[in-house]
Write a protein that holds these residues in place. Structure first.
Motif, short mmCIF file in Angstrom:
data_model
loop_
_atom_site.label_atom_id
_atom_site.label_comp_id
_atom_site.label_asym_id
_atom_site.label_seq_id
_atom_site.Cartn_x
_atom_site.Cartn_y
_atom_site.Cartn_z
N TYR A 98 0.81 -1.22 0.00
CA TYR A 98 0.00 0.00 0.00
C TYR A 98 0.84 1.27 0.00
CZ TYR A 98 -3.45 -3.51 1.16
OH TYR A 98 -4.24 -4.63 1.14
N LEU A 99 2.16 1.12 0.13
CA LEU A 99 3.05 2.28 0.09
C LEU A 99 3.46 2.64 -1.34
CD1 LEU A 99 5.26 1.36 3.14
CD2 LEU A 99 3.91 3.45 2.94
N THR A 100 3.73 1.62 -2.14
CA THR A 100 4.27 1.88 -3.48
C THR A 100 3.50 1.14 -4.58
OG1 THR A 100 5.78 0.00 -3.38
CG2 THR A 100 6.58 2.11 -2.51
N GLY A 101 2.57 0.28 -4.20
CA GLY A 101 1.90 -0.55 -5.18
C GLY A 101 2.59 -1.87 -5.43
N THR A 102 3.78 -2.06 -4.82
CA THR A 102 4.56 -3.28 -5.01
C THR A 102 4.97 -3.84 -3.65
OG1 THR A 102 5.45 -2.51 -7.14
CG2 THR A 102 6.62 -4.30 -6.04
N LEU A 103 4.55 -5.05 -3.36
CA LEU A 103 4.93 -5.69 -2.10
C LEU A 103 6.44 -5.85 -2.04
CD1 LEU A 103 3.85 -7.11 0.48
CD2 LEU A 103 3.94 -9.26 -0.81
N GLY A 104 7.04 -5.37 -0.97
CA GLY A 104 8.48 -5.52 -0.77
C GLY A 104 9.34 -4.39 -1.30
N LYS A 105 8.73 -3.44 -1.99
CA LYS A 105 9.52 -2.33 -2.53
C LYS A 105 9.78 -1.29 -1.44
CE LYS A 105 9.57 1.24 -6.12
NZ LYS A 105 8.85 1.83 -7.28
N ASP A 106 11.03 -0.93 -1.27
CA ASP A 106 11.43 0.07 -0.27
C ASP A 106 10.78 1.42 -0.63
OD1 ASP A 106 12.76 1.99 1.33
OD2 ASP A 106 14.59 0.77 1.35
N PRO A 107 10.02 2.01 0.30
CA PRO A 107 9.34 3.26 -0.02
C PRO A 107 10.23 4.49 0.00
CG PRO A 107 8.90 2.66 2.24
CD PRO A 107 9.68 1.52 1.64
N GLY A 108 11.48 4.33 0.45
CA GLY A 108 12.39 5.47 0.48
C GLY A 108 12.39 6.24 1.79
N TYR A 109 11.59 5.80 2.74
CA TYR A 109 11.56 6.39 4.08
C TYR A 109 10.90 5.40 5.01
CZ TYR A 109 6.53 7.53 3.62
OH TYR A 109 5.15 7.47 3.48
N SER A 158 -3.00 -12.66 -9.12
CA SER A 158 -2.05 -11.55 -9.02
C SER A 158 -1.54 -11.40 -7.59
CB SER A 158 -2.71 -10.25 -9.49
OG SER A 158 -3.84 -9.92 -8.68
N THR A 159 -2.39 -11.65 -6.60
CA THR A 159 -1.95 -11.62 -5.21
C THR A 159 -0.96 -12.74 -4.93
OG1 THR A 159 -3.94 -10.53 -4.38
CG2 THR A 159 -2.72 -11.90 -2.82
N ILE A 160 -1.26 -13.94 -5.41
CA ILE A 160 -0.35 -15.07 -5.23
C ILE A 160 1.00 -14.78 -5.87
CG2 ILE A 160 0.05 -17.49 -5.87
CD1 ILE A 160 -3.01 -17.89 -5.68
N ASP A 161 0.98 -14.21 -7.07
CA ASP A 161 2.24 -13.87 -7.76
C ASP A 161 3.05 -12.86 -6.94
OD1 ASP A 161 1.53 -15.54 -9.83
OD2 ASP A 161 0.78 -13.94 -11.12
N ALA A 162 2.36 -11.85 -6.38
CA ALA A 162 3.06 -10.84 -5.58
C ALA A 162 3.66 -11.46 -4.33
CB ALA A 162 2.10 -9.71 -5.21
N LEU A 163 2.92 -12.33 -3.67
CA LEU A 163 3.41 -12.97 -2.45
C LEU A 163 4.61 -13.89 -2.72
CD1 LEU A 163 -0.04 -13.84 -0.82
CD2 LEU A 163 1.62 -12.19 0.05
N ASN A 164 4.64 -14.48 -3.90
CA ASN A 164 5.72 -15.40 -4.24
C ASN A 164 6.93 -14.72 -4.87
OD1 ASN A 164 4.77 -17.94 -3.38
ND2 ASN A 164 3.44 -18.12 -5.17
N ASN A 165 6.80 -13.46 -5.24
CA ASN A 165 7.87 -12.79 -5.98
C ASN A 165 8.22 -11.43 -5.38
OD1 ASN A 165 8.26 -14.62 -8.51
ND2 ASN A 165 6.03 -14.38 -8.34
N VAL A 166 8.46 -11.42 -4.08
CA VAL A 166 8.90 -10.20 -3.41
C VAL A 166 10.29 -9.84 -3.94
CG1 VAL A 166 9.55 -9.22 -1.20
CG2 VAL A 166 7.51 -10.63 -1.38
N PRO A 167 10.56 -8.56 -4.21
CA PRO A 167 11.86 -8.15 -4.77
C PRO A 167 13.05 -8.60 -3.92
CG PRO A 167 10.30 -6.33 -4.87
CD PRO A 167 9.64 -7.40 -4.06
N ALA A 168 14.17 -8.82 -4.59
CA ALA A 168 15.40 -9.20 -3.90
C ALA A 168 15.79 -8.11 -2.90
CB ALA A 168 16.52 -9.41 -4.91
N GLY A 169 16.33 -8.55 -1.78
CA GLY A 169 16.73 -7.61 -0.74
C GLY A 169 15.68 -7.40 0.32
N SER A 170 14.45 -7.85 0.04
CA SER A 170 13.36 -7.73 1.00
C SER A 170 13.13 -9.07 1.67
CB SER A 170 12.08 -7.30 0.28
OG SER A 170 10.94 -7.48 1.11
N PRO A 171 12.68 -9.06 2.93
CA PRO A 171 12.24 -10.33 3.52
C PRO A 171 11.13 -10.95 2.65
CG PRO A 171 12.35 -8.62 5.20
CD PRO A 171 12.53 -7.94 3.88
N ALA A 172 11.14 -12.25 2.53
CA ALA A 172 10.10 -12.93 1.77
C ALA A 172 8.78 -12.85 2.51
CB ALA A 172 10.49 -14.39 1.54
N SER A 173 7.70 -13.06 1.81
CA SER A 173 6.39 -13.10 2.46
C SER A 173 6.25 -14.37 3.27
CB SER A 173 5.27 -13.02 1.43
OG SER A 173 5.18 -14.24 0.70
#
Length: 340
Positions: free
Chosen positions: A80-91, A124-139
């Motif tokens: 809900y911060l960036t539209g992408t699960l696991g994406k660093d919001p910058g703050y 799309s939710t399943i895909d997001a949960l399974n593909n959190v960007p590198a560097g982020s904790p996994a779901s």
């Protein structure tokens, strides 16, 4: 000298589905600097409004769907911060919220949804949960699929799994130990299911239900264990932090239990969410309870005056504060005398 009592006057700030903050429009801004600026300004406006309404606390949702509005080693950044699960919001939204709230003499209670993983079960939710960007904790969905169930057409953690409960507590303590929060807050989602989408925990009951012949009693004990264990940890390591819960308004109807309220609510906490909220007060496991009494005096099934008096009687003599949760969004909506 008499002690001057200070009433709590607070408001929930919901982040799930961008309900209150941040706006969907801000989360869609691709330029990081512009997005951060927009989201900070949105939150400042909310906090300023709270001050103008003479509030002294906010309940800020930091874990809406097993994702984080803070820097976590366990959870990915919230979608809900960036539209992408696991994406660093910058703050760090929680740190910013704490700083701005305290600057305005507002308490900040960190609000956690303990078991929810998603708001739907779409591909799309399943895909997001399974593909959190590198560097982020996994779901947790990907890391611990054995803890995951479906209920109310959402992915949830199974409250009957001891490992899942321990993980929830670990996540709360991460925030309690790292951030200068004033409180830890749970909402009413413990066992949350619908008739069309129930939680299939028969296998968990067979594995972990020893000593219980009734699955309902076992479920209530699982919820009690979560509250008891977290209460013990908070009080032993962070005693300055208040622990509170905002359950749905009715514990039990008097027709089912003589200790219950004179109501005929369709979803009492004890029977439907498997949460013995009255016991938490009697055992003083929490510092405050904020039942969601969202009904008018004319609602026959659950009258405001009847429920609030029942709660006042329940907390009397206990070291537990009572705050009545009301629905500001219902102001101006015509009330009804029809049962709910």
């Amino acid at each position: 000298m008499s002690e001057r009592k200070r009433n709590l006057r607070g408001a929930w700030i919901s982040t799930v589905i961008n309900l209150d903050w941040p706006s969907k429009e801000s989360s869609a801004i691709t330029d990081e600097t512009a997005r951060v600026h927009a989201q900070k300004n949105e939150l400042i406006r909310i906090l300023n409004e709270a001050v103008s309404m003479r509030m002294n606390a906010v309940f800020f949702q930091v874990k809406p769907c097993s994702d984080a509005f803070y820097q976590s080693t366990l959870l990915p950044w919230s979608t809900y911060l960036t539209g992408t699960l696991g994406k660093d919001p910058g703050y760090d939204p929680l740190q910013f919220a704490i700083d701005e709230a305290h600057r305005r003499n507002l308490e900040l209670h960190a609000w956690f949804n303990p078991y929810r993983i998603s708001m739907n079960t779409t591909q799309s939710t399943i895909d997001a949960l399974n593909n959190v960007p590198a560097g982020s904790p996994a779901s947790v969905y990907k890391d611990h699929p054995d803890w995951v169930k479906t209920a109310a057409n959402r992915f949830v953690l199974d409250p009957g799994m001891p490992e899942a409960r321990a993980w929830v507590i670990q996540g709360v303590m991460e925030v309690a130990e790292k951030y200068d929060i004033d409180g830890v807050h749970f909402d009413d989602y413990f066992y949350y299911e619908t008739d069309a989408s129930t939680l299939d925990d028969d296998a968990t009951f067979s594995l972990h239900g020893g000593g219980f012949s009734n699955k309902g009693d076992w479920r209530r004990n699982n919820t009690l264990l979560l509250i008891t264990e977290l209460s013990t940890k908070l009080r032993s390591t962070q005693p300055q932090i208040k622990f509170g819960i905002s359950p749905a308004g009715v514990w039990r109807n008097k027709t089912n239990d003589p200790a219950g309220s004179d109501t005929s609510a369709g979803s009492p906490n004890y029977d439907n969410q498997y949460a013995d909220t009255r016991l938490w007060v009697l055992n003083e496991l929490i510092d405050y309870i904020a039942p969601q009494v969202y009904w008018p005096f004319t609602r026959q099934a659950a009258r405001f005056g009847v429920i609030t008096q029942w709660w006042a009687d329940t907390v009397r003599g206990k070291n537990v504060h009572l705050y009545i949760g009301e629905a500001l969004y219902k102001v101006g909506v015509p009330s009804t005398t029809e049962p709910e």
